[in-house]
Motif scaffolding. Sequence first.
Motif, PDB file in Angstrom:
ATOM      1  N   LEU A 395       0.832  -1.214   0.000  1.00 18.62           N
ATOM      2  CA  LEU A 395       0.000   0.000   0.000  1.00 18.62           C
ATOM      3  C   LEU A 395       0.862   1.258   0.000  1.00 18.62           C
ATOM      4  O   LEU A 395       0.514   2.276  -0.605  1.00 18.62           O
ATOM      5  N   ALA A 396       2.003   1.181   0.719  1.00 14.74           N
ATOM      6  CA  ALA A 396       2.899   2.337   0.731  1.00 14.74           C
ATOM      7  C   ALA A 396       3.510   2.567  -0.644  1.00 14.74           C
ATOM      8  O   ALA A 396       3.782   3.709  -1.053  1.00 14.74           O
ATOM      9  N   THR A 397       3.702   1.473  -1.390  1.00 18.06           N
ATOM     10  CA  THR A 397       4.263   1.604  -2.733  1.00 18.06           C
ATOM     11  C   THR A 397       3.338   2.399  -3.643  1.00 18.06           C
ATOM     12  O   THR A 397       3.770   3.251  -4.435  1.00 18.06           O
ATOM     13  N   ILE A 398       2.020   2.112  -3.493  1.00 17.71           N
ATOM     14  CA  ILE A 398       1.050   2.840  -4.342  1.00 17.71           C
ATOM     15  C   ILE A 398       0.522   4.091  -3.643  1.00 17.71           C
ATOM     16  O   ILE A 398      -0.387   4.754  -4.137  1.00 17.71           O
ATOM     17  N   LYS A 399       1.073   4.417  -2.464  1.00 11.21           N
ATOM     18  CA  LYS A 399       0.758   5.621  -1.706  1.00 11.21           C
ATOM     19  C   LYS A 399      -0.736   5.739  -1.380  1.00 11.21           C
ATOM     20  O   LYS A 399      -1.336   6.801  -1.449  1.00 11.21           O
ATOM     21  N   ASP A 400      -1.318   4.576  -0.982  1.00 12.16           N
ATOM     22  CA  ASP A 400      -2.730   4.574  -0.545  1.00 12.16           C
ATOM     23  C   ASP A 400      -2.719   4.778   0.966  1.00 12.16           C
ATOM     24  O   ASP A 400      -2.828   3.832   1.748  1.00 12.16           O
ATOM     25  N   PHE A 401      -2.569   6.033   1.379  1.00 13.18           N
ATOM     26  CA  PHE A 401      -2.374   6.328   2.803  1.00 13.18           C
ATOM     27  C   PHE A 401      -3.623   6.045   3.624  1.00 13.18           C
ATOM     28  O   PHE A 401      -3.540   5.687   4.802  1.00 13.18           O
ATOM     29  N   ALA A 402      -4.774   6.171   3.015  1.00 11.71           N
ATOM     30  CA  ALA A 402      -6.012   5.909   3.769  1.00 11.71           C
ATOM     31  C   ALA A 402      -6.081   4.435   4.177  1.00 11.71           C
ATOM     32  O   ALA A 402      -6.385   4.101   5.332  1.00 11.71           O
ATOM     33  N   LEU A 403      -5.782   3.557   3.221  1.00 13.16           N
ATOM     34  CA  LEU A 403      -5.809   2.129   3.552  1.00 13.16           C
ATOM     35  C   LEU A 403      -4.667   1.763   4.497  1.00 13.16           C
ATOM     36  O   LEU A 403      -4.800   0.873   5.344  1.00 13.16           O
ATOM     37  N   ILE A 404      -3.516   2.454   4.344  1.00 17.07           N
ATOM     38  CA  ILE A 404      -2.409   2.189   5.275  1.00 17.07           C
ATOM     39  C   ILE A 404      -2.822   2.543   6.695  1.00 17.07           C
ATOM     40  O   ILE A 404      -2.563   1.799   7.656  1.00 17.07           O
ATOM     41  N   GLN A 405      -3.478   3.688   6.844  1.00 16.74           N
ATOM     42  CA  GLN A 405      -3.930   4.079   8.181  1.00 16.74           C
ATOM     43  C   GLN A 405      -4.942   3.074   8.741  1.00 16.74           C
ATOM     44  O   GLN A 405      -4.888   2.685   9.910  1.00 16.74           O
TER      45      GLN A 405
END
Length: 580
Positions: A395-405
Amino acid sequence: MRFRRFGPQFQSLRVKLFATILLFMLPLIGLLIYYNHYSTQVVRNQVAQSNQNLLSMYMDQIDRNLQQVDNYLYNLSERNMDLLLLEFPSSYNETQYTLAKLRLYTEISNGISYYPSLDALFMYSAVNDDLIVAHTGEGSYGDRLLTREEIEKMIEGAPGELDYAHWNVWQGDNGYSLFHLVRTGNVYVGSWVHIRKLMTPLDLMDFGESGAALLVTEAYEPMSHADWVMQEGIDLRFEPGTYSITGNDTSYMLMGEDSGRGKFHLIAMLPESEILERLPYLGRVSSFVTIGACVFLLLFLFIMRKVFLLPIQHMVAAMRKVRDGQLQSQLERTPRSLEFQVMYETFNRMVSEIHDLKINVYEEKLNHQRAELKHLQLQINPHFFLNSLNIIYNLATIKDFALIQEMTRCLVAYFRFMFRSNSYVVSLKDELAHTRNYLRIQELRFPGHLTYSIEAEESLLDCSIPPLVIQTIVENSIKHAVSMDALLEVHIRAFADESAEPAMLHIQIQDSGPGYPEEVLMQLAADEETVSEDGDQVGIWNVKRRLQLLYPEKAAIAFYNESGKGATVKIRLPMDKKEG
């Protein structure tokens, strides 16, 4: 019988027993001496007939053993094809000849184990002058070497008119032996036994201090005790079925038996002085001995009851109470014997120690169960943790910060719940929240391939259940049922059964996967441990073990497959369990 007037040493049970037996045995011993003094004659024919029967029995036994060996030799010489290779010079085919020797040696080595009365089985190739010998496991290496040397001398010096149908006698440096040869062309198959082995059973017969039993040759030459026979001037010739009296200074009753399998005889000699008895007073003395024995038995039983039986009876009664769980039982009566006093005191002290030990063991068992529960609750699947970190990385690779959180928040909540090791039970509400959190993490792992639903009555959310019970079953379903080809549905439902006594909480976990394999269902139904070497099914075993520890004989868990719905797990446990 009382010993109180004497010192403490006379209170010993051993002294009392010895004094009692001595008191009643001395008259009987005197009577037996009188009996032995006059009982010095016996009917000669009865003794002869009795010993003749024994000789016949032992000779039949020897002949049967020799017959069994003969059958083995005949069968071996007829059916073993390797013997044909020994009839030709080894130079024709040394490899085949050597292999044949090895097979034949193995054959007779195995065969001799069935005939412990033998010393050796052997084969001899006259063409190659080659001898194969297999010995029994008895005797030293020197004895085996002497036996082989005797066999070699016999083969070299055996006369041409040798009897191949019977056992022959051989006199060598090591004494007399018996051998039997079966000839097959230029190959001889034979057996060998020293006479000391044949005489072993006869050593058990009672021929008196100067009597003896021995084997003699066909010419009545003794195979043993030759010097003694010559010194006593014994004539070994006999007529079958009768006896004769022979000897110089000492007269001996001599009886013999012919062998049906060999050229030898079995002879027994009994000293005449030891077999004669006087019979006139035998009946009267026997009556006195019988009456005396009955009186002794009654008196002995009376004293045994006072000295032994009553104290033992008291101890047995106390032991039965202890067996029934009455650990407060004590032996209060004091016996008169010092040994029983020590036993009573030791028993009372032992019962007290067992009572205290049982309490300590019970407390230790509780502590062990508490420790085991904590250990079971802390078991974490490392693959789940690593897969979750891998998802966060992607997820960090695709910069999906909402899902990372969201993923990070779910993992924090997941592990916070996992490390609540100080509690053996949690509320159904917390367990369902933890399971929902876990399912959300898996939903992020498998987007579009997993869906779930959770149903529970509001009144049941405060009920107490063991932690990680529902989540472990759900984790097992996802591990074995989720796939990239179909949508996996997981349904969780909690409901109450108020009609049961006590009221029971039911939890049902169902998925739409392929279900449990039949062999796994059979193992689960038989309550067998299904954990493999790789750790598969450890979660199911964990749940079952914790339910057994927390709800002995009260909780239940069932596994089965529903047609068209996949695997189903039903858990039933009491509702009155309090958290903590």
